[in-house]
Design an enzyme around this catalytic site. Structure first.
Site, PDB file in Angstrom:
ATOM      1  N   ASP A  39       0.807  -1.226   0.000  1.00  0.00           N
ATOM      2  CA  ASP A  39       0.000   0.000   0.000  1.00  0.00           C
ATOM      3  C   ASP A  39       0.836   1.271   0.000  1.00  0.00           C
ATOM      4  O   ASP A  39       0.288   2.372  -0.047  1.00  0.00           O
ATOM      5  CB  ASP A  39      -0.956   0.006   1.197  1.00  0.00           C
ATOM      6  CG  ASP A  39      -0.233  -0.133   2.540  1.00  0.00           C
ATOM      7  OD1 ASP A  39       1.002   0.047   2.582  1.00  0.00           O
ATOM      8  OD2 ASP A  39      -0.904  -0.442   3.543  1.00  0.00           O
ATOM      9  N   ARG A  73      21.182   4.269  -5.663  1.00  0.00           N
ATOM     10  CA  ARG A  73      21.640   2.980  -5.125  1.00  0.00           C
ATOM     11  C   ARG A  73      22.357   2.171  -6.206  1.00  0.00           C
ATOM     12  O   ARG A  73      22.244   2.461  -7.389  1.00  0.00           O
ATOM     13  CB  ARG A  73      20.429   2.163  -4.642  1.00  0.00           C
ATOM     14  CG  ARG A  73      19.514   2.922  -3.708  1.00  0.00           C
ATOM     15  CD  ARG A  73      18.059   2.803  -4.154  1.00  0.00           C
ATOM     16  NE  ARG A  73      17.197   3.673  -3.349  1.00  0.00           N
ATOM     17  CZ  ARG A  73      16.788   3.374  -2.127  1.00  0.00           C
ATOM     18  NH1 ARG A  73      17.113   2.208  -1.599  1.00  0.00           N
ATOM     19  NH2 ARG A  73      16.058   4.220  -1.447  1.00  0.00           N
ATOM     20  N   ASP A 125      19.847  -3.032  -3.576  1.00  0.00           N
ATOM     21  CA  ASP A 125      18.982  -1.851  -3.699  1.00  0.00           C
ATOM     22  C   ASP A 125      18.993  -1.022  -2.431  1.00  0.00           C
ATOM     23  O   ASP A 125      18.392   0.061  -2.386  1.00  0.00           O
ATOM     24  CB  ASP A 125      17.554  -2.268  -4.060  1.00  0.00           C
ATOM     25  CG  ASP A 125      16.964  -3.259  -3.080  1.00  0.00           C
ATOM     26  OD1 ASP A 125      17.469  -4.388  -3.025  1.00  0.00           O
ATOM     27  OD2 ASP A 125      16.008  -2.918  -2.355  1.00  0.00           O
ATOM     28  N   ASP A 152      18.157   3.254   4.181  1.00  0.00           N
ATOM     29  CA  ASP A 152      17.038   2.331   4.367  1.00  0.00           C
ATOM     30  C   ASP A 152      17.132   1.564   5.685  1.00  0.00           C
ATOM     31  O   ASP A 152      17.591   0.427   5.731  1.00  0.00           O
ATOM     32  CB  ASP A 152      16.914   1.365   3.179  1.00  0.00           C
ATOM     33  CG  ASP A 152      16.392   2.051   1.936  1.00  0.00           C
ATOM     34  OD1 ASP A 152      15.916   3.193   2.055  1.00  0.00           O
ATOM     35  OD2 ASP A 152      16.464   1.473   0.848  1.00  0.00           O
TER      36      ASP A 152
END
Length: 518
Positions: free
Chosen positions: A137, A202, A270, A280
């Site tokens: 989502d 990245r 990534d 991240d």
């Protein structure tokens, strides 16, 4: 300092590269483009939970005082100069090529250029579905957002290269998550982090273009990246020289992780920055007990590919993937292979320089390597709390005998060592003390190096979990306190947190193991 609503955003990346202009957020493959224009999905009732004054100063932005400004931090408002987009990239996940991935829950608003000449990319994480969300989502829960916000800033103050976080906003909307992917989904409060970096490029940006045979865009992206972020690299051999710097920066970054005991948890390609930044923050953790095979990520079991002690090797493997992506730009891979082979030299150079700081040595000489190796083997066998061990080592008297050593370190062990283990521990400490006495720097300078290298405060998972539980219940006391403590990680001011992980946190969900949704 200016109001965030008044900022003129740049769109250099969007204007320079081909993108998907349809502005649809429906999941799909997007060959031939480097991004898709995607607007954030508005949320019900955003509320500002946290604001980094330090990042705001870097960006020259005032703290929000109006509902409209907070709406902007939540993605409810897009100003005239913003051209929001989600980047398209691929990656190797847990060692396997995953194909197209992309920003599944991150949307870049644009670039901000400060009066000092620095450029920052501002990105909302958790702002809604994008073409790269696949079956998700695009939202983020408060739990993961608090972790990203706090750790981005904590790593900065620890001196670790990292992306930053400007704000944390609750959305007022529930988000359905299956925290451990075990068939027990539950609704959690939603949140959005506004994160900042010179770039979020990245390894995977380059990998996907190479995998698709898109050599034109690959060449353009490499040249643009060098010109934009490595302007000191000139024309002659610039691509191979750029790769050398990426290799070196990556090695240095991983050594910083090991210095403070950080485990990224999901070192997919990534999630690897070409600027050598920690990027991240998902199922990360600091190590408590010194376990080289510790991984905080449930998805990383049972192989433990991304365990604490394997991060340096994984970084090299990931750099090999980047080298493979760059290979089409060279006649042969000889130069790329030669540079990749130099990773070990860079890594060990940074590593022993770092260990000199942790141990308070003038420098690490060849004769010191066996001592450091034996110390690490002993720590791995006895598994004391890493942070406590090095903090206590800095205050150990040079003339301490075996009983005094045992007493000094009595609080650092989760499991008290037996007689043989105590003897082994004292032997390595005794050899270390002998080495320190040969330093060419003063004892005062030795202790200063240790104090500047070894943190006394780290954001342990159980602290984060407790702060998140309080926030979900409407309390902010611990969250506020952690925000202050993380800014002074080398100070004894916050030694109330210089304690071992409590027993209750060993098995509690969210304190010991986390999933990629964390």
């Amino acid at each position: 300092m200016q109001n965030i609503e008044k900022i003129t955003f740049g769109a250099e990346f969007v204007n320079h590269f081909p993108g998907d202009e349809t502005e649809s957020n429906l999941p799909r493959q997007t060959p031939g483009v480097l991004y898709s224009k995607t607007a954030p999905t508005p949320v019900k009732s955003p509320r500002l939970l946290a604001w980094s004054a330090e990042v705001a100063n870097e960006l020259e932005i005032r703290k929000p005082t109006t509902e409209a400004e907070i709406d902007l931090l939540a993605g409810n408002i897009i100003t005239a100069t913003m051209q929001p987009y989600a980047a398209c990239y691929g990656g190797h996940q847990f060692g396997n090529w995953a194909g197209q991935l992309g920003d599944g829950r991150a949307i870049t608003l644009g670039e901000v250029k400060t009066v000092t000449g620095n450029t920052w990319e501002l990105q909302l994480k958790g702002a809604g579905q994008t073409p790269y969300s696949r079956r998700a989502d695009g939202r983020a829960v408060l739990r993961s957002s608090v972790r990203e916000y706090l750790m981005s800033e904590a790593m900065h103050f620890l001196g670790v290269p990292t992306t930053r976080a400007l704000s944390l906003v609750s959305t007022g909307e529930p988000v359905l998550r299956d925290m451990f992917y075990d068939g027990h989904p539950a609704y959690e409060p939603g949140a959005i982090v506004l994160r900042a970096a010179p770039s979020f490029l990245r390894f995977g940006n380059f990998e996907l273009l190479a995998a698709r045979g898109d050599i034109k865009n690959l060449t353009d992206l490499v040249n643009w990246t060098i010109e934009k972020f490595y302007p000191h690299i000139k024309e002659d051999g610039k691509i191979i020289n750029w790769f050398k710097e990426v290799v070196d920066r990556t090695a240095e970054m991983v050594v910083h992780w090991l210095r403070v005991g950080f485990v990224h948890g999901v070192m997919n390609t990534d999630n690897m920055s070409v600027l050598g930044l920690t990027i991240d923050y998902g199922p990360y953790s600091f190590v408590d007990n010194y376990d080289l095979l510790f991984t905080p990520n449930t998805t990383d079991l049972p192989g433990r590919r991304y365990a604490f002690g394997r991060q340096a090797a994984v970084a090299k493997w990931n750099l090999g993937c980047l080298a493979g992506a760059l290979a089409p730009l060279f006649e042969t891979t000889t130069e790329l292979e030669a540079v990749l082979d130099k990773y070990d030299d860079s890594y060990w150079g940074y590593y022993y320089q770092m260990m000199a700081g942790k141990l308070g040595l003038d420098k690490v000489q060849a004769k010191d390597v066996p001592l450091i190796t034996e110390l690490e083997k002993t720590l791995s066998a006895l598994q004391p709390d890493m942070t406590l061990f090095y903090a206590f080592l800095a205050t150990l008297p040079l003339e301490a005998n075996e009983d005094e050593v045992a007493q000094h370190f009595s609080e650092v062990f989760y499991n008290q060592p037996d007689a043989n283990q105590k003897a082994r521990f004292f032997s390595v400490i005794e050899n270390y003390q002998k080495r320190v006495k040969t330093n060419t720097i003063s004892p005062k300078d030795s202790k200063k190096k240790m104090a500047e290298t070894n943190p006394r405060f780290i954001l342990r998972n159980y602290l984060l979990h407790a702060a998140i539980e309080e926030l979900e219940g409407g309390e902010t006391a611990l969250f506020d306190k952690l925000q202050q403590a993380m800014k002074e990680p080398y100070s004894p001011k916050w030694d109330e947190f210089l304690v071992k992980r409590p027993d209750w946190a060993t098995q509690k969900a969210g304190c010991s193991m986390l999933s990629c949704s964390s």
